[in-house]
Design a protein around this motif. Structure first.
Motif, PDB file in Angstrom:
ATOM      1  N   TYR C  22       0.854  -1.193   0.000  1.00  0.00           N
ATOM      2  CA  TYR C  22       0.000   0.000   0.000  1.00  0.00           C
ATOM      3  C   TYR C  22       0.886   1.238   0.000  1.00  0.00           C
ATOM      4  O   TYR C  22       1.825   1.335   0.802  1.00  0.00           O
ATOM      5  CB  TYR C  22      -0.869  -0.031   1.256  1.00  0.00           C
ATOM      6  CG  TYR C  22      -1.610   1.244   1.575  1.00  0.00           C
ATOM      7  CD1 TYR C  22      -2.588   1.763   0.720  1.00  0.00           C
ATOM      8  CD2 TYR C  22      -1.344   1.930   2.763  1.00  0.00           C
ATOM      9  CE1 TYR C  22      -3.276   2.923   1.043  1.00  0.00           C
ATOM     10  CE2 TYR C  22      -2.030   3.089   3.098  1.00  0.00           C
ATOM     11  CZ  TYR C  22      -3.003   3.592   2.225  1.00  0.00           C
ATOM     12  OH  TYR C  22      -3.683   4.743   2.545  1.00  0.00           O
ATOM     13  N   PRO C  25      -3.536   6.436  -0.227  1.00  0.00           N
ATOM     14  CA  PRO C  25      -4.875   6.331  -0.819  1.00  0.00           C
ATOM     15  C   PRO C  25      -4.847   6.124  -2.337  1.00  0.00           C
ATOM     16  O   PRO C  25      -4.223   6.897  -3.066  1.00  0.00           O
ATOM     17  CB  PRO C  25      -5.514   7.663  -0.444  1.00  0.00           C
ATOM     18  CG  PRO C  25      -4.885   8.003   0.876  1.00  0.00           C
ATOM     19  CD  PRO C  25      -3.462   7.509   0.768  1.00  0.00           C
ATOM     20  N   GLY C  26      -5.475   5.052  -2.757  1.00  0.00           N
ATOM     21  CA  GLY C  26      -5.608   4.794  -4.181  1.00  0.00           C
ATOM     22  C   GLY C  26      -4.392   4.137  -4.818  1.00  0.00           C
ATOM     23  O   GLY C  26      -4.433   3.793  -6.000  1.00  0.00           O
ATOM     24  N   LYS C  27      -3.324   3.931  -4.048  1.00  0.00           N
ATOM     25  CA  LYS C  27      -2.087   3.420  -4.655  1.00  0.00           C
ATOM     26  C   LYS C  27      -1.626   2.109  -4.032  1.00  0.00           C
ATOM     27  O   LYS C  27      -1.499   1.993  -2.817  1.00  0.00           O
ATOM     28  CB  LYS C  27      -0.981   4.453  -4.490  1.00  0.00           C
ATOM     29  CG  LYS C  27      -1.265   5.765  -5.206  1.00  0.00           C
ATOM     30  CD  LYS C  27      -0.053   6.669  -5.083  1.00  0.00           C
ATOM     31  CE  LYS C  27      -0.477   8.138  -5.090  1.00  0.00           C
ATOM     32  NZ  LYS C  27       0.425   8.990  -4.323  1.00  0.00           N
ATOM     33  N   LYS C  28      -1.345   1.180  -4.891  1.00  0.00           N
ATOM     34  CA  LYS C  28      -0.786  -0.102  -4.430  1.00  0.00           C
ATOM     35  C   LYS C  28       0.036  -0.664  -5.577  1.00  0.00           C
ATOM     36  O   LYS C  28      -0.188  -0.331  -6.746  1.00  0.00           O
ATOM     37  CB  LYS C  28      -1.901  -1.073  -4.060  1.00  0.00           C
ATOM     38  CG  LYS C  28      -2.805  -1.491  -5.217  1.00  0.00           C
ATOM     39  CD  LYS C  28      -3.829  -2.507  -4.764  1.00  0.00           C
ATOM     40  CE  LYS C  28      -4.710  -2.963  -5.945  1.00  0.00           C
ATOM     41  NZ  LYS C  28      -5.511  -1.851  -6.529  1.00  0.00           N
ATOM     42  N   ASP C  57      -9.359  -4.444   3.154  1.00  0.00           N
ATOM     43  CA  ASP C  57      -8.233  -4.020   2.314  1.00  0.00           C
ATOM     44  C   ASP C  57      -8.667  -2.885   1.381  1.00  0.00           C
ATOM     45  O   ASP C  57      -7.908  -1.944   1.141  1.00  0.00           O
ATOM     46  CB  ASP C  57      -7.700  -5.212   1.501  1.00  0.00           C
ATOM     47  CG  ASP C  57      -7.130  -6.315   2.384  1.00  0.00           C
ATOM     48  OD1 ASP C  57      -6.503  -5.984   3.415  1.00  0.00           O
ATOM     49  OD2 ASP C  57      -7.309  -7.501   2.052  1.00  0.00           O
ATOM     50  N   LEU C  58      -9.883  -2.984   0.887  1.00  0.00           N
ATOM     51  CA  LEU C  58     -10.406  -1.906   0.029  1.00  0.00           C
ATOM     52  C   LEU C  58     -10.577  -0.617   0.833  1.00  0.00           C
ATOM     53  O   LEU C  58     -10.301   0.478   0.336  1.00  0.00           O
ATOM     54  CB  LEU C  58     -11.741  -2.322  -0.597  1.00  0.00           C
ATOM     55  CG  LEU C  58     -11.734  -3.626  -1.422  1.00  0.00           C
ATOM     56  CD1 LEU C  58     -13.093  -3.845  -2.077  1.00  0.00           C
ATOM     57  CD2 LEU C  58     -10.617  -3.620  -2.478  1.00  0.00           C
ATOM     58  N   LEU C  61      -7.304   1.004   1.135  1.00  0.00           N
ATOM     59  CA  LEU C  61      -6.899   1.627  -0.136  1.00  0.00           C
ATOM     60  C   LEU C  61      -7.661   2.932  -0.404  1.00  0.00           C
ATOM     61  O   LEU C  61      -7.192   3.769  -1.171  1.00  0.00           O
ATOM     62  CB  LEU C  61      -7.091   0.637  -1.284  1.00  0.00           C
ATOM     63  CG  LEU C  61      -5.989  -0.440  -1.323  1.00  0.00           C
ATOM     64  CD1 LEU C  61      -6.390  -1.613  -2.193  1.00  0.00           C
ATOM     65  CD2 LEU C  61      -4.674   0.192  -1.825  1.00  0.00           C
ATOM     66  N   LYS C  62      -8.801   3.092   0.234  1.00  0.00           N
ATOM     67  CA  LYS C  62      -9.509   4.374   0.123  1.00  0.00           C
ATOM     68  C   LYS C  62      -8.923   5.405   1.081  1.00  0.00           C
ATOM     69  O   LYS C  62      -9.309   6.564   1.069  1.00  0.00           O
ATOM     70  CB  LYS C  62     -10.987   4.186   0.458  1.00  0.00           C
ATOM     71  CG  LYS C  62     -11.797   3.527  -0.642  1.00  0.00           C
ATOM     72  CD  LYS C  62     -13.274   3.496  -0.254  1.00  0.00           C
ATOM     73  CE  LYS C  62     -14.051   2.575  -1.182  1.00  0.00           C
ATOM     74  NZ  LYS C  62     -15.152   1.909  -0.483  1.00  0.00           N
ATOM     75  N   LEU C  74      -0.163  -5.385   2.573  1.00  0.00           N
ATOM     76  CA  LEU C  74      -1.551  -5.649   2.977  1.00  0.00           C
ATOM     77  C   LEU C  74      -1.810  -7.144   3.210  1.00  0.00           C
ATOM     78  O   LEU C  74      -0.962  -7.976   2.900  1.00  0.00           O
ATOM     79  CB  LEU C  74      -2.514  -5.098   1.919  1.00  0.00           C
ATOM     80  CG  LEU C  74      -2.483  -3.575   1.721  1.00  0.00           C
ATOM     81  CD1 LEU C  74      -3.566  -3.154   0.710  1.00  0.00           C
ATOM     82  CD2 LEU C  74      -2.704  -2.850   3.046  1.00  0.00           C
ATOM     83  N   TYR C 343      -7.617  -7.879  -7.249  1.00  0.00           N
ATOM     84  CA  TYR C 343      -8.188  -6.683  -6.619  1.00  0.00           C
ATOM     85  C   TYR C 343      -9.272  -6.065  -7.518  1.00  0.00           C
ATOM     86  O   TYR C 343     -10.326  -5.650  -7.043  1.00  0.00           O
ATOM     87  CB  TYR C 343      -7.084  -5.642  -6.338  1.00  0.00           C
ATOM     88  CG  TYR C 343      -6.551  -5.702  -4.922  1.00  0.00           C
ATOM     89  CD1 TYR C 343      -7.191  -5.014  -3.895  1.00  0.00           C
ATOM     90  CD2 TYR C 343      -5.414  -6.450  -4.610  1.00  0.00           C
ATOM     91  CE1 TYR C 343      -6.700  -5.070  -2.591  1.00  0.00           C
ATOM     92  CE2 TYR C 343      -4.922  -6.518  -3.322  1.00  0.00           C
ATOM     93  CZ  TYR C 343      -5.574  -5.819  -2.307  1.00  0.00           C
ATOM     94  OH  TYR C 343      -5.106  -5.871  -1.023  1.00  0.00           O
TER      95      TYR C 343
END
Lengths: 361, 361, 361, 361
Positions: C22, C25-28, C57-58, C61-62, C74, C343
């Motif tokens: 991770y 936010p928004g990046k993985k 996990d979602l 990511l937010k 993660l 994902y």
């Protein structure tokens, strides 16, 4: 602890301490004994400050406890100071003042996860039984994180010696298992230290009546002082009859067995009301008659339990907050030098009126 | 029901019915008997549609049940139609199709308020015991509001005859008291109707294993069909040994006693794991040995219970929703004319392979 | 695991592995990452075999989970093989096939002793949150003895990936807290993976009715297949009304909230019967309205819970014995190379009809 | 009771009594009112000896209780003497001294069988609400067998007026639902009569600390006298902060809400520890904010309850045995002639320092 003076040629220096050692039925002595050592990362070594003697120690000395072999240091109760900890011990460090639980619990096996620490697959009641115990200057306590308790500041530490075994035993096996409730009627059969500790901790739940039954007038007098609402002298063997009269023929909601012989267990069967509980604390040496021809339809429950000490944190809080004073059970004090006298006094309780004896290092 | 023809001079016309009457040890007959009458505002009179015979009826016929006197109409199970209600009956009216509970409960005494209907101070198991029972064309049911249950629409009423006694007995005394849990291991000692009803209702809680123990090969085969994961034939008296092997030496979480003799109770003592339950269902005629010399430290509980039928509403919902089919226990049907044959068949179960027999009016 | 080729002068050889990391936010991304190392005697290193993706996990990511910082690997679910153990690990050794619990528990702190592992003072939900997680070739698992479970012989290991989190979560927070009982009526609000796992495990207790509520027709169809007795499509927002009609105005004994938004929680308030339970599973991001002006007198209980995984041993036994098949929730398989696709698939469940996706190493 | 003097021609003689009658929001008066009559076989008529005023009576007078219509005699508490019984009343007879429960319970409906008497389908809280109440010389009590209690010999009857409502309410909704345990920490938000009754009955279970929170210094002083270990004055709205400091940041095991407004409920949310209970007693007039965005993971339970008076027999035993003295809550006495003054005094408690007022006939 001290080092053997002048070890002979080729001998390693051996650290020794004094300990009360069991040498087979009827035999015990204070010996010089090698100091315990950390043998697992979760062990601690505790320098004992105060210990006591349990009725179970007397059982061992009679040869009744097969798991306890000659050469064993006795004792499974007491308070002390952490002397050394293994690499995996997280909750304690050298210098911590601690209560030693009579039960060693790994905290992770099937039984520990269910709170049945007494049946821990690598612990349980092993101290002073399967491994060396607390009637010594130092003791190794396995699974230290789950088997020691920090002594809270401001509390009279001596009182906590009663929390190693007798208080959790009476509370868990007698009061909790017996489901003592506000307004209920409780009978406690046996007014020795265990019965009296049940009497004290039963009062946490405000039962309307606590009826103590024993054949020793002194112990019944103590019971009255410690909160019994009624006492029954069973010297004539008519306790059941007297209790039924006291309760208008109804019997008791909870009967706590705190002796460990067939007659007292059957007495519990005789006085329990429909829907009631028989909570056994006593260590029994033989089978008892269970009168199912009468009890099958009485909606009762009978419980047995080796103390888990799962309630020890709760008990600590009740002592710290003054809800109960365990020192009321302490009748005698000895220094470790006189531990043989302490055994003599404790072993002749009818004459000496001993309840619990404290042994100080 | 019918009226006695040609009553003699001075005789009142008496309404009569047929009933199975106990006349002392070993004696029973189908008699003409006066119709029951409302004697309390909370009574109902129920016209029986189907009834059955219970093992307890056989006990009475042996003379084992002191409270049941000669002249008594037997039976405490069945379904029927409300014929008449007392002025205080609020939940039922003439014409309602009802299940008759084996337990009469006032709903208001100390025991009823605690859900211990079996010890209702003016009820309990009185039907076919202290008052006339259900093996008759009509029966008076005291405390009707708390002792009858409406038969839900759409359900096979015959199945509900099993809910008068055997299902609540096995469920309450065995499964609920035994605390059967998902994933646990259960042993049921005795594969007769009571043991099989315990087997069926234990499955409500999804135990991993249910091990049935009996000495009758036919009954074990039935058990297997009804959901037992394992069966043990105890003809050689080695059930404990076999069970410990089956469970890798661990024993069972719940042992349900469904026979009522000393040997089967001791078997439960032998197989219960530390922390486990022994739930007694069996009606015992003599005392049993309780091996406290071993069990005192095993953290077990033993429960006894006369069925309260407190769970009857729950059981009704499980039947209506198809979670269990009680009819699986019904092996034979008779009309009331042949009730003596029904007794013969039920009383010789080993030969006839009878489980529960239905008697239709 | 592999060693960095050609380390520059003065560099130590570094062992690397692939991991899903991770990055805010928004990046993985799938990165090369240093291998985990034993840092405490109670740690284990597990080589992952299969893992999965959780709704949480979602959330991370937010950017909704403040405790999870950029750079974190993660994942908190999966099965693997023990690669290395710390000196205090007693229950596992290299080569053991294990289930990784989403909760790390020391087994000895106040909360662990009460079974509230989720609030372990040195553990809880830390994997893939406060420390690196399971979506990597290797993971360090603290408190290994209480946080790993041996995979029993003969069981389909893939099914057990569901026992890392989703099954204990749904069972403990929904079914156990909701006190699901035989014959009762249960509503589950939300038919996603969590709601469906609650549906499967609720059946351990044989409720008469399980009513699933959702707005996704596909998920309701799955629910029907997995044992729902009724389904309610809430697309029109009239679920409460429909449910009250279904239950003759009575409402449900247990309402399980498995979504985590205000509207679904209020729906539970609207449908719970007097004496009933609202068991919250959903992860909520904002406060909800509690209508105490109506509920104060309804004798209900509302529970919240972060999964403790205290029930994992019980759940393992139900899977081994075939009482439930967790694989019914697995819809997709990916190799770790395609974890970004996994994902994508899991994150667009309405379109892909994904429930749980398996990622294999 | 008296007969209307000189009834006009054609009038039947009407027996009249004095009663406090509600005449719509803000209006009440002492009226001459027709005597109650037995209308169901399970009714009793009780001649009132002492009654009291409840906060709920004030709610009715504000017009907040829709079920209570103008013309209703208020009151749901008190002691009296049985004047007449219906034909189905078994437990009481004319002349019995009785406690009137605020809850009428049939003892047989689904809810009563589960002990949820408050939701009895033909009872519940109906006295002084849906039917005429106890602030009158005579009252009709439905379901008398389950709704009246004999006054034990030797007990101060006036104390039992507190057992009609306030003690069972505080004990059941607050203490029992809040699972108060020995050694635990309890906060009670609201130190009015209800909060103080919770304080008194919480002590049945020996919690280590009971922290009372209120903004009225007098009431906190009373709380201290009645057993509070700590008090927090919330005049500045910083009670949560102060409490967290008092508990070293841990919070409380049980938070009892005894006010009934949003702010006090949210305060409970702020101070409950993980694994703790919020037990609501307060009668709420509007919704409250439930902060699930924080609480979803805190393993707490929130309970609501309209008192069932299922614990009344237990409470009676605690009073008889001297475990609690309910008279400590009685601050004022009035004769029925001065009941309007009693309302004035009770309605201005901040000024008059009234807790409970006794009205004697």
């Amino acid at each position: 602890m001290y080092t053997l003076a002048n070890p002979g040629a080729g001998q390693k220096s051996v650290e020794l301490m004094r300990a009360l050692v069991y040498h087979g039925p009827g035999k015990k002595s204070v010996d010089e004994h090698a100091m315990p050592k950390i043998s697992s990362p979760s062990d601690a070594i505790v320098k004992m400050v105060k210990t006591t003697i349990c009725g179970t120690d007397l059982h061992i000395l009679k040869g009744d406890v097969a798991t306890c072999e000659p050469g064993r240091i006795l004792g499974h109760e007491g308070i002390g100071i952490v002397h050394e900890v293994g690499s995996a011990v997280a909750a304690f460090k050298t210098g911590d003042r601690v209560l030693v639980s009579c039960i060693s619990a790994c905290g992770t096996c099937e039984y520990c996860r269910r709170g049945i620490y007494s049946h821990c697959t690598t612990g349980g009641w092993i101290l002073g039984n399967e491994i060396d115990g607390t009637q010594a200057e130092y003791v190794r306590t396995p699974h230290a994180d789950t088997s020691l308790y920090k002594i809270p500041a401001g509390v009279d530490a001596e009182a906590l010696v009663m929390l190693s075994d007798i208080f959790p035993t009476s509370f868990e096996c007698g009061v909790l298992n017996g489901k003592v409730q506000p307004g209920n009627t409780v009978a406690i059969v046996g007014s020795g230290p265990i019965g009296l500790a049940a009497l004290l901790t039963a009062q946490f739940y405000s039962p309307a009546r606590i009826i103590m039954i024993d054949s020793d007038a002194n112990r019944l007098a103590v019971a009255k002082k410690l909160g019994a609402t009624d006492t029954i002298d069973n010297t004539d063997g008519k306790a059941a009859e007297k209790l039924m009269k006291l309760t208008d023929g109804r019997g008791v909601d909870t009967a706590i067995e705190a002796v460990g012989v067939p007659a007292t267990f059957v007495l519990c069967e005789d006085i329990v009301a429909p829907g009631g509980m028989i909570a056994n604390i006593g260590v029994h040496g033989e089978k008892v008659d269970l009168h199912l021809e009468r009890l099958w339809s009485q909606n009762i429950a009978i419980t047995t339990r080796l103390v888990d000490t799962a309630a020890t944190p709760m008990l600590l809080r009740t002592v710290v907050s003054g809800k109960v004073d365990p020192k009321q059970l302490i009748t005698h004090h000895f220094t470790f030098e006189h531990i043989m006298d302490a055994y003599e006094t404790f072993g002749n309780a009818a004459r000496t009126k001993a309840l619990k004896v404290i042994i100080e290092f």
